[in-house]
Design an enzyme around this catalytic site. Structure first.
Site, PDB file in Angstrom:
ATOM      1  N   ASN A  23       0.655  -1.264  -0.184  1.00 60.69           N
ATOM      2  CA  ASN A  23      -0.201   0.037   0.000  1.00 60.69           C
ATOM      3  C   ASN A  23       0.932   1.273  -0.084  1.00 60.69           C
ATOM      4  O   ASN A  23       0.394   2.349  -0.020  1.00 60.69           O
ATOM      5  CB  ASN A  23      -1.038  -0.070   1.187  1.00 60.69           C
ATOM      6  N   ARG A 399      -2.506 -11.105  -4.643  1.00 60.70           N
ATOM      7  CA  ARG A 399      -2.472  -9.818  -4.832  1.00 60.70           C
ATOM      8  C   ARG A 399      -1.810  -9.018  -3.970  1.00 60.70           C
ATOM      9  O   ARG A 399      -1.064  -7.930  -4.213  1.00 60.70           O
ATOM     10  CB  ARG A 399      -3.867  -9.092  -4.690  1.00 60.70           C
TER      11      ARG A 399
END
Ligand code: UD1
Length: 420
Positions: A23, A399
């Site tokens: 992130n 992912r």
């Protein structure tokens, strides 16, 4: 399709290295659009989401050289400002190219990301803020079509709600706008701090970094020249391995980790009975024989992260007593509950609250991953369960977790990836 087969009940031991934060890497890669000079990023996690965003940069005309943990991006050659549905639909975070494309090229088209498994996840606050900076935005044919013929201009943005992606998009848009932009009620996550420091490395003045009010002095469309950037450690991956230690009653060491970023997670693990030892670059967790129940409410940083809610639910499932977990960020982030119950957990839902009645033991079963963090909760449950568990649909895991099965196997877990 790949699945994970896990034989539970083994104690873990040894050390695991934490990868770079997905992130943080995503906005850093998006920020490369603000530059027309080659830019090097190191400590990238080897996960699908990173490859997806790099593919999007490539489709826009950027030149990307990517090995496992390093990418050099040269965006002097961008010749398209359209982020197509095929990519954006794979990963919502592709919306992060909106701010940088618009501020550098004065127009762009980005596919609407749509909803996802954990909730509706609108982007209204991103769009409203860009409009306040002078953008004209239309939604047509599933695309956000944005233009700012005179370039974006600085503005005072007050977010109604704290938004991580919205704050990132506006920081990037503001860095090449004309004049100063102030963001009130900005997100304060470590990933936002890394993005601000990257932009500061290009000489852009930003005040309030790490606070809820940021002011960014734009360059009036002069492209930025970044210093090389090393991605910070992934605090959610770190939290997940700490939970692996806790649920298996083990003592393990996490290396390359930033303990300051995970205080809320460490606090909860300590109150469940774990002993935590923090050293310069590592954390050791020693789990108790029996975990104590816990009360958790998810919130924005520095509060308890929603991205750790599912993993803590897995460990609370075998705690001695009743835990209460409240999800305050996403309306539908409890899809792991029915799957954990398949492993023998006793979890009841009412609105945004989950009551977790600790059970003596979990038992292996076939379960299905529903989203990224839910998937890791199922793996955690499986590590503690008697017998064999098959976790299906692990493309969700891929992912965002770098070599999860390899790292767990190295710690002594019996886990293998297989194909149906
Ligand atoms: C980021 C993280 C995600 C994490 C989340 C919350 C990335 C790539 N993803 O997602 O892992 O779970 O922060 O910590 O960094 N909202 C609106 N309108 C908007 C934007 C957001 O209503 O325009 C709402 C969302 O639906 C949600 C809340 O605000 O309820 C927070 O979302 P946001 O912080 O924007 O999450 P993301 O940036 O998508």
């Amino acid at each position: 399709m790949d699945y994970l087969e896990i034989e539970g009940g083994y104690e873990l031991k040894g050390a695991v290295k934490i990868s770079g934060a997905k992130n943080s890497a995503l906005p850093v890669i998006a920020a490369s659009i603000l530059s027309d000079k080659p830019f090097e990023i190191t400590n990238l996690p080897n996960v699908v989401d990173i490859r997806t965003l790099l593919k999007l940069i490539d489709m826009l005309g950027g030149k990307v050289v990517h090995s496992n943990t390093t990418a050099t991006i040269d965006n002097s050659s961008i010749n398209s400002t359209k982020a197509v549905y095929e990519i954006v639909s794979q990963m919502r975070a592709s919306i992060l190219v909106l701010g940088p494309l618009l501020t550098r090229f004065k127009h762009c088209e980005v596919s609407l990301p749509g909803g996802c498994a954990i909730g509706q996840r609108p982007i209204d606050m991103h769009l409203k803020a860009l409009e306040a900076m002078g953008a004209k935005i239309e939604i047509q044919g599933g695309y956000v079509k944005a233009e700012a013929p005179k370039g974006l201009k600085g503005a005072k943005i007050i977010f109604d709600k704290i938004t991580v992606g919205g704050t990132e998009n506006i920081i990037m848009a503001a860095s090449m706008a004309k004049g100063a932009t102030t963001i009130v009620n900005a997100a304060k996550e470590p990933e936002i701090v890394q993005l601000c420091e990257l932009i500061q490395s290009a000489g852009v003045e930003i005040t309030g970094v790490g606070t809820s009010e940021l002011t960014i002095m734009g360059t009036d469309r002069k492209p930025l020249e970044f210093q090389p950037c090393k991605i910070i450690p992934d605090r959610i991956e770190a939290g997940t391995y700490l939970c692996a230690g806790a649920i298996t009653g083990s003592t393990i060491i996490l290396e390359d980790v930033e303990s300051n970023h995970i205080k809320a997670i460490l606090d909860k693990l300590e109150s469940m009975g774990s002993t935590i030892k923090i050293e310069a670059n590592s954390i050791t967790i020693k789990a108790p024989k029996k975990l104590k129940p816990i009360s958790i409410t998810t919130s924005e940083y520095p509060g308890f992260p929603t991205d750790m809610q599912a993993q803590f639910m897995a460990i609370a499932a075998i705690a001695q007593g009743e835990s209460i977990i409240e999800e305050r960020l996403f309306e539908n982030r409890f899809m792991h509950v029915s799957e954990l119950n398949r492993l023998g957990a006793d979890i009841w839902l009412k609105g945004s609250l989950a009551a977790v009645h600790g059970v003596k033991e979990l038992n292996g079963a076939d379960v299905m991953a529903t989203d990224l963090r839910a998937s890791s909760a199922l793996v955690l449950g499986a590590l503690a369960a008697n017998g064999t568990t098959k976790v299906r649909r692990i493309y969700h895991l891929d992912r965002g977790y770098d070599n999860l099965e390899g790292k767990l196997a190295q710690l002594g877990a019996k886990i293998v990836r297989k194909k149906e």
